[in-house]
Design a protein around this motif. Structure first.
Motif, PDB file in Angstrom:
ATOM      1  N   THR A   1      63.228 -71.794  30.805  1.00 18.17           N
ATOM      2  CA  THR A   1      64.294 -72.375  29.988  1.00 18.17           C
ATOM      3  C   THR A   1      64.247 -71.787  28.577  1.00 18.17           C
ATOM      4  O   THR A   1      63.274 -71.142  28.180  1.00 18.17           O
TER       5      THR A   1
ATOM      6  N   HIS B   1      68.510 -64.676  26.304  1.00 14.25           N
ATOM      7  CA  HIS B   1      69.563 -63.824  26.875  1.00 14.25           C
ATOM      8  C   HIS B   1      69.268 -62.334  26.802  1.00 14.25           C
ATOM      9  O   HIS B   1      70.197 -61.516  26.837  1.00 14.25           O
TER      10      HIS B   1
ATOM     11  N   ASP C   1      75.280 -63.238  28.830  1.00  8.19           N
ATOM     12  CA  ASP C   1      76.044 -64.166  27.999  1.00  8.19           C
ATOM     13  C   ASP C   1      75.951 -65.563  28.605  1.00  8.19           C
ATOM     14  O   ASP C   1      75.754 -65.728  29.807  1.00  8.19           O
ATOM     15  N   PRO C   2      76.122 -66.608  27.771  1.00  5.33           N
ATOM     16  CA  PRO C   2      76.248 -67.953  28.329  1.00  5.33           C
ATOM     17  C   PRO C   2      77.378 -67.968  29.355  1.00  5.33           C
ATOM     18  O   PRO C   2      78.355 -67.217  29.210  1.00  5.33           O
ATOM     19  N   PRO C   3      77.256 -68.773  30.412  1.00  2.09           N
ATOM     20  CA  PRO C   3      76.264 -69.825  30.659  1.00  2.09           C
ATOM     21  C   PRO C   3      75.012 -69.351  31.381  1.00  2.09           C
ATOM     22  O   PRO C   3      74.270 -70.178  31.934  1.00  2.09           O
TER      23      PRO C   3
ATOM     24  N   ASP D   1      71.966 -68.992  30.910  1.00  4.96           N
ATOM     25  CA  ASP D   1      71.021 -69.411  29.879  1.00  4.96           C
ATOM     26  C   ASP D   1      69.598 -69.563  30.392  1.00  4.96           C
ATOM     27  O   ASP D   1      68.696 -69.919  29.627  1.00  4.96           O
TER      28      ASP D   1
ATOM     29  N   SER E   1      72.471 -69.579  35.700  1.00  2.00           N
ATOM     30  CA  SER E   1      73.022 -70.676  34.902  1.00  2.00           C
ATOM     31  C   SER E   1      72.361 -72.012  35.184  1.00  2.00           C
ATOM     32  O   SER E   1      72.752 -73.026  34.587  1.00  2.00           O
TER      33      SER E   1
ATOM     34  N   GLY F   1      70.167 -77.032  33.561  1.00  2.00           N
ATOM     35  CA  GLY F   1      71.430 -76.313  33.615  1.00  2.00           C
ATOM     36  C   GLY F   1      72.371 -76.884  34.655  1.00  2.00           C
ATOM     37  O   GLY F   1      72.287 -78.043  35.052  1.00  2.00           O
TER      38      GLY F   1
ATOM     39  N   THR G   1      76.635 -76.877  36.135  1.00  2.00           N
ATOM     40  CA  THR G   1      77.971 -77.181  35.634  1.00  2.00           C
ATOM     41  C   THR G   1      78.713 -77.990  36.679  1.00  2.00           C
ATOM     42  O   THR G   1      78.430 -77.875  37.870  1.00  2.00           O
TER      43      THR G   1
ATOM     44  N   GLY H   1      80.253 -65.732  34.025  1.00  2.00           N
ATOM     45  CA  GLY H   1      79.214 -65.236  33.153  1.00  2.00           C
ATOM     46  C   GLY H   1      78.965 -63.760  33.408  1.00  2.00           C
ATOM     47  O   GLY H   1      79.116 -63.278  34.536  1.00  2.00           O
TER      48      GLY H   1
ATOM     49  N   TRP I   1      76.436 -60.191  32.732  1.00  2.00           N
ATOM     50  CA  TRP I   1      75.128 -59.650  32.393  1.00  2.00           C
ATOM     51  C   TRP I   1      75.220 -58.134  32.411  1.00  2.00           C
ATOM     52  O   TRP I   1      76.100 -57.555  33.063  1.00  2.00           O
TER      53      TRP I   1
END
Length: 306
Positions: free
Chosen positions: A223, A227, A245-247, A249, A268, A286, A288, A298, A300
């Motif tokens: 956690t 990034h 990039d988020p999400p 995370d 995520s 995390g 959603t 998201g 990468w």
């Protein structure tokens, strides 16, 4: 262009080459550069035999969705619906905790193709295992310095859907390989690699300063990921930078002792997030919830580092 014999879609940008296998879970089959006639693999390449056998675990990378990592014993409840992943889905060491979602087990459709960009799409109907209808896409964009991949997941059902996305790249573990990344804490796992406690472990500190992967034996979620991660192959004087990039995370490191590969995964959510969400906060697990018609996406990247 598409190579029908091996079911690959090939992209080129400068010296960089990307090969995709849409029929094998929409997976990346290879990512490498060619300089002065010599090939250097950024990701562990899939062999022709692995592709013909559709060996999911032998690909170079694949998308994780609609959940990441494992669900404990394949069961969870959300919004009055039951998730019940049947036996036989690829699972962890005990064979009880299904892995990596559904997307990597389905053939994807090539929606757009250009010399340096490809869009893959997937549509999945609700069933007794995952009782929500969804669509997904992967966009791969290549330029001479690297690859950008964007994963998107859209709820096409009539009720809110729990959601997680990520990617699962396999990197070559060459002699002396080092990894540096900054995180806040690591989920300790039990003998079946399921999370049991979150701590700022010694591994967190070692990774922050950079560590030889031969000194680690991990399959853990982290956690507070910043990034970014750097991979150095000292014997080749080559290095990669991975960013997200988020999400995306959270960070997963799978580094089995003695293996010729390791996985550094931007995700995520952590393992079993859907079952842990009632005890921990979003920063710890995390995940959603997507309303009908809502999309989670998201990106990468992998780039050559100096």
């Amino acid at each position: 262009m598409k190579d029908n014999a091996t079911e690959r879609v090939q992209l080129e940008a400068g010296a960089l080459r990307l090969e995709l296998a849409p029929a094998v879970g929409g997976a990346v089959a290879a990512l490498y550069d060619v300089q002065d006639g010599a090939r250097f693999d950024w990701l562990r390449p899939a062999t022709d035999d692995a592709l013909s056998r559709r060996d999911l675990f032998a690909m170079a990378s694949f998308a994780l969705l609609p959940w990441c990592n494992r669900i404990r014993e394949g069961h969870a409840h959300f919004g009055g619906r039951e998730i019940a992943i049947r036996a036989g889905h690829p699972a962890g060491p005990s064979g009880r905790h299904p892995l990596h979602g559904i997307g990597w087990m389905r053939p994807w459709r090539v929606a757009q193709a250009a010399p340096a960009r490809t869009l893959l799409e997937l549509a999945v109907d609700a069933d007794a295992q995952w009782p929500w209808r969804f669509e997904a896409s992967q966009s791969f964009e290549l330029d001479p310095s690297g690859l950008r991949c964007t994963v998107a997941l859209t709820n096409r059902d009539t009720a809110p859907m729990p959601a997680g996305i990520g990617h699962h790249p396999y990197f070559p573990h060459r002699a002396g390989t080092r990894l540096q990344t900054t995180t806040a804490a690591m989920w300790r796992g039990d003998s079946e690699v399921m999370p049991v406690g979150l701590e700022p472990t010694a591994e967190v500190a070692r990774l922050r300063h950079g560590v030889r992967l031969s000194e680690l034996d991990l399959d853990n979620n982290f956690t507070g990921w910043q990034h970014a991660a750097r991979i150095d192959w000292p014997g080749s004087s080559r290095a990669l930078e991975m960013s997200a990039d988020p999400p995306l995370d959270f960070f997963v490191l799978y580094c089995p002792s003695g293996a010729d590969h390791f996985c550094a995964e931007p995700v995520s959510q952590c393992t079993d997030a859907i079952n842990l969400a009632d005890r921990y906060g979003p920063g710890e697990v995390g995940g959603t919830v997507l309303a009908p018609g809502e999309t989670l996406s998201g990106s990468w990247t992998l780039r050559s580092a100096r």
